[in-house]
Write a protein that holds these residues in place. Structure first.
Motif, PDB file in Angstrom:
ATOM      1  N   SER A   1      31.590 -32.462 -20.220  1.00 28.80           N
ATOM      2  CA  SER A   1      32.345 -33.439 -19.428  1.00 28.80           C
ATOM      3  C   SER A   1      33.708 -32.873 -19.060  1.00 28.80           C
ATOM      4  O   SER A   1      34.330 -32.188 -19.864  1.00 28.80           O
ATOM      5  N   ASP A   2      34.180 -33.204 -17.848  1.00 31.06           N
ATOM      6  CA  ASP A   2      35.527 -32.797 -17.438  1.00 31.06           C
ATOM      7  C   ASP A   2      36.588 -33.696 -18.061  1.00 31.06           C
ATOM      8  O   ASP A   2      37.769 -33.381 -18.023  1.00 31.06           O
ATOM      9  N   ALA A   3      36.154 -34.839 -18.596  1.00 29.40           N
ATOM     10  CA  ALA A   3      37.086 -35.846 -19.107  1.00 29.40           C
ATOM     11  C   ALA A   3      37.182 -35.780 -20.627  1.00 29.40           C
ATOM     12  O   ALA A   3      36.676 -36.637 -21.335  1.00 29.40           O
ATOM     13  N   VAL A   4      37.824 -34.724 -21.136  1.00 25.69           N
ATOM     14  CA  VAL A   4      37.987 -34.557 -22.579  1.00 25.69           C
ATOM     15  C   VAL A   4      39.342 -35.110 -22.994  1.00 25.69           C
ATOM     16  O   VAL A   4      40.369 -34.735 -22.441  1.00 25.69           O
ATOM     17  N   ARG A   5      39.325 -36.021 -23.958  1.00 22.25           N
ATOM     18  CA  ARG A   5      40.569 -36.626 -24.459  1.00 22.25           C
ATOM     19  C   ARG A   5      40.768 -36.230 -25.919  1.00 22.25           C
ATOM     20  O   ARG A   5      39.836 -35.784 -26.583  1.00 22.25           O
ATOM     21  N   GLY A   6      41.985 -36.437 -26.384  1.00 22.15           N
ATOM     22  CA  GLY A   6      42.294 -36.147 -27.785  1.00 22.15           C
ATOM     23  C   GLY A   6      41.363 -36.876 -28.736  1.00 22.15           C
ATOM     24  O   GLY A   6      40.913 -36.320 -29.741  1.00 22.15           O
ATOM     25  N   ILE A   7      41.042 -38.134 -28.406  1.00 22.75           N
ATOM     26  CA  ILE A   7      40.163 -38.931 -29.274  1.00 22.75           C
ATOM     27  C   ILE A   7      38.776 -38.298 -29.375  1.00 22.75           C
ATOM     28  O   ILE A   7      38.143 -38.318 -30.429  1.00 22.75           O
ATOM     29  N   ASP A   8      38.303 -37.692 -28.282  1.00 23.80           N
ATOM     30  CA  ASP A   8      36.997 -37.013 -28.294  1.00 23.80           C
ATOM     31  C   ASP A   8      37.028 -35.812 -29.241  1.00 23.80           C
ATOM     32  O   ASP A   8      36.074 -35.570 -29.984  1.00 23.80           O
TER      33      ASP A   8
ATOM     34  N   PHE B   1      43.657 -35.906 -19.199  1.00 23.04           N
ATOM     35  CA  PHE B   1      42.557 -35.200 -19.845  1.00 23.04           C
ATOM     36  C   PHE B   1      42.987 -33.792 -20.242  1.00 23.04           C
ATOM     37  O   PHE B   1      43.811 -33.171 -19.573  1.00 23.04           O
ATOM     38  N   LEU B   2      42.411 -33.305 -21.326  1.00 25.98           N
ATOM     39  CA  LEU B   2      42.763 -31.987 -21.848  1.00 25.98           C
ATOM     40  C   LEU B   2      42.088 -30.887 -21.052  1.00 25.98           C
ATOM     41  O   LEU B   2      40.892 -30.963 -20.764  1.00 25.98           O
ATOM     42  N   LYS B   3      42.858 -29.868 -20.723  1.00 23.94           N
ATOM     43  CA  LYS B   3      42.341 -28.680 -20.043  1.00 23.94           C
ATOM     44  C   LYS B   3      42.839 -27.464 -20.800  1.00 23.94           C
ATOM     45  O   LYS B   3      44.008 -27.395 -21.187  1.00 23.94           O
ATOM     46  N   LEU B   4      41.962 -26.490 -20.979  1.00 22.01           N
ATOM     47  CA  LEU B   4      42.379 -25.227 -21.586  1.00 22.01           C
ATOM     48  C   LEU B   4      43.100 -24.397 -20.529  1.00 22.01           C
ATOM     49  O   LEU B   4      42.670 -24.346 -19.375  1.00 22.01           O
ATOM     50  N   THR B   5      44.180 -23.775 -20.925  1.00 24.65           N
ATOM     51  CA  THR B   5      44.833 -22.810 -20.044  1.00 24.65           C
ATOM     52  C   THR B   5      43.963 -21.545 -20.064  1.00 24.65           C
ATOM     53  O   THR B   5      43.067 -21.426 -20.902  1.00 24.65           O
ATOM     54  N   PRO B   6      44.218 -20.573 -19.189  1.00 23.01           N
ATOM     55  CA  PRO B   6      43.446 -19.318 -19.269  1.00 23.01           C
ATOM     56  C   PRO B   6      43.509 -18.679 -20.666  1.00 23.01           C
ATOM     57  O   PRO B   6      42.485 -18.203 -21.172  1.00 23.01           O
ATOM     58  N   ALA B   7      44.675 -18.713 -21.297  1.00 22.12           N
ATOM     59  CA  ALA B   7      44.804 -18.148 -22.656  1.00 22.12           C
ATOM     60  C   ALA B   7      43.970 -18.953 -23.651  1.00 22.12           C
ATOM     61  O   ALA B   7      43.286 -18.390 -24.511  1.00 22.12           O
ATOM     62  N   GLY B   8      44.023 -20.273 -23.539  1.00 18.77           N
ATOM     63  CA  GLY B   8      43.254 -21.137 -24.435  1.00 18.77           C
ATOM     64  C   GLY B   8      41.763 -20.953 -24.250  1.00 18.77           C
ATOM     65  O   GLY B   8      40.994 -20.914 -25.218  1.00 18.77           O
ATOM     66  N   GLU B   9      41.342 -20.816 -22.994  1.00 16.41           N
ATOM     67  CA  GLU B   9      39.920 -20.617 -22.710  1.00 16.41           C
ATOM     68  C   GLU B   9      39.429 -19.279 -23.258  1.00 16.41           C
ATOM     69  O   GLU B   9      38.323 -19.179 -23.787  1.00 16.41           O
ATOM     70  N   ALA B  10      40.255 -18.246 -23.163  1.00 17.26           N
ATOM     71  CA  ALA B  10      39.874 -16.925 -23.685  1.00 17.26           C
ATOM     72  C   ALA B  10      39.635 -16.992 -25.191  1.00 17.26           C
ATOM     73  O   ALA B  10      38.636 -16.467 -25.697  1.00 17.26           O
ATOM     74  N   VAL B  11      40.541 -17.645 -25.922  1.00 22.12           N
ATOM     75  CA  VAL B  11      40.376 -17.794 -27.373  1.00 22.12           C
ATOM     76  C   VAL B  11      39.136 -18.625 -27.668  1.00 22.12           C
ATOM     77  O   VAL B  11      38.313 -18.258 -28.517  1.00 22.12           O
ATOM     78  N   ALA B  12      38.985 -19.739 -26.968  1.00 22.44           N
ATOM     79  CA  ALA B  12      37.856 -20.640 -27.215  1.00 22.44           C
ATOM     80  C   ALA B  12      36.521 -19.953 -26.967  1.00 22.44           C
ATOM     81  O   ALA B  12      35.591 -20.080 -27.768  1.00 22.44           O
ATOM     82  N   LYS B  13      36.424 -19.202 -25.877  1.00 25.12           N
ATOM     83  CA  LYS B  13      35.172 -18.497 -25.572  1.00 25.12           C
ATOM     84  C   LYS B  13      34.867 -17.449 -26.633  1.00 25.12           C
ATOM     85  O   LYS B  13      33.704 -17.264 -27.015  1.00 25.12           O
ATOM     86  N   ARG B  14      35.902 -16.746 -27.113  1.00 25.90           N
ATOM     87  CA  ARG B  14      35.709 -15.722 -28.139  1.00 25.90           C
ATOM     88  C   ARG B  14      35.175 -16.353 -29.430  1.00 25.90           C
ATOM     89  O   ARG B  14      34.204 -15.868 -30.014  1.00 25.90           O
ATOM     90  N   ILE B  15      35.785 -17.454 -29.844  1.00 26.70           N
ATOM     91  CA  ILE B  15      35.361 -18.128 -31.075  1.00 26.70           C
ATOM     92  C   ILE B  15      33.965 -18.716 -30.914  1.00 26.70           C
ATOM     93  O   ILE B  15      33.117 -18.599 -31.803  1.00 26.70           O
ATOM     94  N   TYR B  16      33.710 -19.329 -29.757  1.00 28.24           N
ATOM     95  CA  TYR B  16      32.396 -19.939 -29.519  1.00 28.24           C
ATOM     96  C   TYR B  16      31.294 -18.875 -29.500  1.00 28.24           C
ATOM     97  O   TYR B  16      30.215 -19.077 -30.055  1.00 28.24           O
ATOM     98  N   GLU B  17      31.580 -17.725 -28.890  1.00 35.32           N
ATOM     99  CA  GLU B  17      30.591 -16.639 -28.892  1.00 35.32           C
ATOM    100  C   GLU B  17      30.309 -16.185 -30.321  1.00 35.32           C
ATOM    101  O   GLU B  17      29.155 -15.983 -30.706  1.00 35.32           O
ATOM    102  N   ARG B  18      31.353 -16.035 -31.101  1.00 38.06           N
ATOM    103  CA  ARG B  18      31.168 -15.630 -32.497  1.00 38.06           C
ATOM    104  C   ARG B  18      30.301 -16.656 -33.220  1.00 38.06           C
ATOM    105  O   ARG B  18      29.396 -16.299 -33.968  1.00 38.06           O
TER     106      ARG B  18
END
Length: 124
Positions: free
Chosen positions: A23-30, A62-79
């Motif tokens: 979902s594009d609509a990610v909130r802190g509560i989610d 709604f929460l959005k990852l910055t490019p830096a945040g997305e890079a970290v998130a993708k790395r952790i998710y891949e692991r």
């Protein structure tokens, strides 16, 4: 930054990434529900991640990852996904495999993870 904060920060970024795939609509509560954390803990962590420019809020809140945040998130998710699959393939139950991958994904070195990925790809 302390290791515990770094690990929890990575957990939050991964959670936002996973939720944003659905979902594009990610909130802190989610994020709090996904991780099982209290609203104050989530607010504090998201504030820190915003200050470090890993996360931002869009005009609708709604929460959005910055490019830096997305890079970290993708790395952790891949692991997480690679390690979980490896553990399942060697006979670990899915629940335990996922839990163990979740712990290891924050501490495994790039060198070791890259070697694990290469070993998995080798024909047996």
């Amino acid at each position: 930054m302390a290791m515990a904060l770094q690990e929890s920060g990575e957990m939050y970024l991964e959670a936002i990434y996973v939720l944003s795939q659905k979902s594009d609509a990610v909130r802190g509560i989610d994020v709090g529900e996904y991780l099982g954390y209290s609203k104050p803990s989530v607010s504090r962590a998201l504030g820190i991640l915003r200050d470090q420019d890993y996360v931002r809020k869009d005009p609708d809140g709604f929460l959005k990852l910055t490019p830096a945040g997305e890079a970290v998130a993708k790395r952790i998710y891949e692991r997480h996904t690679v390690l979980t699959k490896l553990f399942i393939d060697i006979g670990v139950s899915e629940k335990t495999a996922s839990e163990d991958a979740c712990r290891i994904e924050h501490y495994i070195s790039d060198e070791t993870f890259d070697a694990v990925k290469a070993a998995i790809k080798k024909p047996t």
